[in-house]
Design an enzyme around this catalytic site. Structure first.
Site, PDB file in Angstrom:
ATOM      1  N   TYR A  85       0.848  -1.205   0.000  1.00  0.00           N
ATOM      2  CA  TYR A  85       0.000   0.000   0.000  1.00  0.00           C
ATOM      3  C   TYR A  85       0.879   1.249   0.000  1.00  0.00           C
ATOM      4  O   TYR A  85       0.723   2.147  -0.828  1.00  0.00           O
ATOM      5  CB  TYR A  85      -0.925  -0.019   1.230  1.00  0.00           C
ATOM      6  CG  TYR A  85      -1.621   1.295   1.460  1.00  0.00           C
ATOM      7  CD1 TYR A  85      -2.616   1.732   0.590  1.00  0.00           C
ATOM      8  CD2 TYR A  85      -1.275   2.125   2.534  1.00  0.00           C
ATOM      9  CE1 TYR A  85      -3.251   2.955   0.782  1.00  0.00           C
ATOM     10  CE2 TYR A  85      -1.900   3.330   2.739  1.00  0.00           C
ATOM     11  CZ  TYR A  85      -2.889   3.742   1.858  1.00  0.00           C
ATOM     12  OH  TYR A  85      -3.509   4.944   2.052  1.00  0.00           O
TER      13      TYR A  85
HETATM   14  O1  LIG Z   1      -2.120   7.117   7.988  1.00  0.00           O
HETATM   15  C1  LIG Z   1      -2.185   6.460   6.974  1.00  0.00           C
HETATM   16  O2  LIG Z   1      -1.494   6.748   6.042  1.00  0.00           O
HETATM   17  C2  LIG Z   1      -3.074   5.272   6.880  1.00  0.00           C
HETATM   18  O3  LIG Z   1      -3.913   5.213   8.021  1.00  0.00           O
HETATM   19  C3  LIG Z   1      -4.668   4.061   8.128  1.00  0.00           C
HETATM   20  O4  LIG Z   1      -3.797   2.961   8.367  1.00  0.00           O
HETATM   21  P1  LIG Z   1      -3.473   2.582   9.847  1.00  0.00           P
HETATM   22  O5  LIG Z   1      -2.724   3.652  10.538  1.00  0.00           O
HETATM   23  O6  LIG Z   1      -2.851   1.244   9.795  1.00  0.00           O
HETATM   24  O7  LIG Z   1      -4.921   2.565  10.533  1.00  0.00           O
HETATM   25  P2  LIG Z   1      -5.763   1.381  11.190  1.00  0.00           P
HETATM   26  O8  LIG Z   1      -5.959   0.280  10.256  1.00  0.00           O
HETATM   27  O9  LIG Z   1      -6.962   1.975  11.784  1.00  0.00           O
HETATM   28  O10 LIG Z   1      -4.793   0.871  12.354  1.00  0.00           O
HETATM   29  C4  LIG Z   1      -4.467   1.717  13.441  1.00  0.00           C
HETATM   30  C5  LIG Z   1      -3.593   0.982  14.415  1.00  0.00           C
HETATM   31  O11 LIG Z   1      -4.353  -0.069  15.017  1.00  0.00           O
HETATM   32  C6  LIG Z   1      -3.645  -1.294  14.915  1.00  0.00           C
HETATM   33  N1  LIG Z   1      -4.622  -2.391  14.770  1.00  0.00           N
HETATM   34  C7  LIG Z   1      -5.375  -2.498  13.669  1.00  0.00           C
HETATM   35  C8  LIG Z   1      -6.296  -3.496  13.549  1.00  0.00           C
HETATM   36  C9  LIG Z   1      -6.438  -4.425  14.569  1.00  0.00           C
HETATM   37  O12 LIG Z   1      -7.265  -5.358  14.507  1.00  0.00           O
HETATM   38  N2  LIG Z   1      -5.673  -4.274  15.669  1.00  0.00           N
HETATM   39  C10 LIG Z   1      -4.754  -3.291  15.805  1.00  0.00           C
HETATM   40  O13 LIG Z   1      -4.071  -3.210  16.836  1.00  0.00           O
HETATM   41  C11 LIG Z   1      -2.733  -1.149  13.720  1.00  0.00           C
HETATM   42  O14 LIG Z   1      -1.618  -1.985  13.867  1.00  0.00           O
HETATM   43  C12 LIG Z   1      -2.377   0.331  13.815  1.00  0.00           C
HETATM   44  O15 LIG Z   1      -1.278   0.502  14.660  1.00  0.00           O
HETATM   45  C13 LIG Z   1      -5.510   3.799   6.890  1.00  0.00           C
HETATM   46  O16 LIG Z   1      -6.101   2.531   6.925  1.00  0.00           O
HETATM   47  C14 LIG Z   1      -4.697   3.964   5.631  1.00  0.00           C
HETATM   48  O17 LIG Z   1      -5.569   3.900   4.522  1.00  0.00           O
HETATM   49  C15 LIG Z   1      -3.985   5.292   5.687  1.00  0.00           C
HETATM   50  O18 LIG Z   1      -3.275   5.557   4.556  1.00  0.00           O
END
Ligand SMILES: O=C(O)[C@H]1O[C@H](OP(=O)(O)OP(=O)(O)OC[C@H]2O[C@@H](n3ccc(=O)[nH]c3=O)[C@H](O)[C@@H]2O)[C@H](O)[C@@H](O)[C@@H]1O
Length: 439
Positions: free
Chosen positions: A248
């Site tokens: 991504y």
């Molecule tokens: O800032 C960005 O650029 C990105 O932010 C998000 O990605 P992400 O930060 O991974 O957001 P989440 O999927 O909501 O995850 C947030 C946090 O929760 C954690 N998480 C996620 C899912 C889960 O089941 N458990 C968990 O601990 C992830 O590891 C991460 O640290 C968006 O999904 C992306 O599309 C975007 O581009």
């Protein structure tokens, strides 16, 4: 009648009595006709005209069938459709913009479209309403947009005919490009969808923008994930971004390079926005804050990832209203594209901005805030972060956006999640039994 005579008359009817002669006579009469037909130049000229007309009608019939098929296969086109596009693109303030918003059925796309429409800009949306997450939520956002006078075209940014048509119908001043395959971890499941939307789709869109007269200014969504394994804190736009941790992130980084070439060769005005984990009402069900909320309400366990050496993961969660201000500020300050007729006529701006909140919060802390607002205790299942493309933390330096766009985030996670939970409960109630999403 004598049987012999009877037989002969039957033969006379079925076969020529002298087959050779008969054929000769037929051919010679045919030749005579041809000779008569082409005996004068004017008749020959008429024949030539007739043949040309025949070929032309054959070709136009085929193109009619083609066009018809295209219109039957997709849900765009026609006089009524063009009228809707034109009306939606009309500005209602002096000096207003006319903006094509891609991914308008998405989370950020919906909010930005509403904000632009509210202040009197013209907005036309485009979205393919794919099923990466519950399309009914996207359709509900579309209905909301429609109620505010924003027309959303159902179509894909890979459809160059559709894009050409849209630019033909409206002289868009700006394109807010938010259509993308989002989600960091889903890239391991469906890598090609990222190439399709974030690479091929982006190029198709930029081709349409570069060809359009006038060329629009392009503002588009990159991602904080481009910082990848960067350890310098906080993340600044000038930091290294050549170590992506997920496909991504790699496609978003590629987008930054691709847009640069269109800026360099064709004079397109480009602004790339690195969003930092955007959240809020009408959000994306695949994101942690959303899926956690659903599971907590349903009494289901949630999986909380933990980083190396048992360090909690952290994100610079950014509230949607702040992001919208950053997007609108980018559109307002985007310099003009300089190309015309597909050729660059002078240097055009190329900008990249972080749009974050500047105060990272750990994932367990996020869960605690949700527990507080939902008044329900979460069943936490804490596990070590699998090798899934995640980065341990994000933290934005926003000084560049503050100076250039007047960007100043004002909503902290506690306040923003309160608004999200309020929306969530009003939209789904306490009995949300949607299918599990990609997390
Ligand atoms: O800032 C960005 O650029 C990105 O932010 C998000 O990605 P992400 O930060 O991974 O957001 P989440 O999927 O909501 O995850 C947030 C946090 O929760 C954690 N998480 C996620 C899912 C889960 O089941 N458990 C968990 O601990 C992830 O590891 C991460 O640290 C968006 O999904 C992306 O599309 C975007 O581009």
């Amino acid at each position: 009648m004598a049987p012999e005579k009877n037989m002969r008359s039957l033969q006379d009817e079925l076969l020529p009595s002298t087959p050779g002669k008969f054929k000769l006579e037929q051919r010679s009469s045919h030749h005579r006709q041809l000779y008569r037909c082409f005996s004068s130049t004017s008749t020959m000229f008429l024949w030539a005209l007739f043949l040309i007309a025949l070929t032309a009608s054959y070709l136009s019939f085929h193109s009619f069938i083609d066009t018809g098929n295209r219109y039957l296969a997709v849900s765009w086109g026609g006089i009524q459709w063009e009228r809707q596009v034109r009306n939606s693109a009309k500005t209602h303030r002096s000096g207003g913009m006319s903006v094509l918003v891609t991914g308008a059925g998405g989370f950020v796309g919906t909010h930005v479209s509403l904000a632009l429409k509210k202040r009197g800009d013209g907005v036309v949306g485009i979205d393919n309403f794919n099923n990466y997450y519950d399309p009914s939520l996207k359709k509900a956002r579309k209905a909301l947009l429609q109620s505010q006078g924003v027309f959303v075209v159902e179509g894909d940014i890979n459809d160059s005919h559709l894009l050409a048509k849209l630019f033909d119908v409206v002289a868009f001043t700006h394109v807010m490009h938010l259509a993308a395959q989002a989600g960091v971890r889903y890239a391991m499941e469906n890598p090609n969808s990222y190439v399709h939307s974030n690479i091929a789709g982006l190029v198709t869109l930029l081709e349409a923008c570069k060809t359009a007269n006038p060329q629009p200014a392009v503002v588009w969504a990159s991602s904080s994930s481009v910082y990848g394994l960067n350890e310098k804190v906080p993340f600044s736009e000038s930091d290294q971004t050549d170590q992506p941790a997920s496909l991504y992130a790699a496609t978003k980084k590629a987008g930054e390079e691709i847009t640069h070439t269109y800026n360099h060769i064709y004079g397109l005005s480009i602004t790339g926005l690195r969003f930092f984990t955007v959240y809020g009402p009408w959000g994306r069900p695949d994101m942690a804050y959303f899926s956690f909320t659903r599971n907590i309400i349903q009494g289901k366990p949630i999986t909380v990832y933990r980083g190396k050496n048992q360090v909690d993961l952290a994100r610079d969660f950014t509230y949607i209203d702040d992001i919208v201000k950053g997007c609108v500020g980018s559109l307002d300050t985007a310099g003009k594209s300089t190309g015309s007729g597909g050729k660059k006529r002078g240097p055009a701006p190329y900008r990249i901005f972080n749009l974050g909140n500047t105060s990272p919060v750990t994932v367990p802390a996020l869960v605690s805030v949700l527990e507080k607002h939902l008044k329900v205790k979460a069943k936490r299942n804490v596990i070590d972060m699998p090798g899934n493309g995640d980065v341990p933390f994000t933290h934005a330096n926003i000084s560049h956006a503050r100076t250039e766009l007047g960007y100043k985030p004002t909503t902290d996670l506690e306040t923003g999640l309160k608004k999200f939970v309020k929306w969530y409960l009003s939209y789904y109630g306490y009995n949300h039994h949607a299918k599990p999403v990609n997390n």
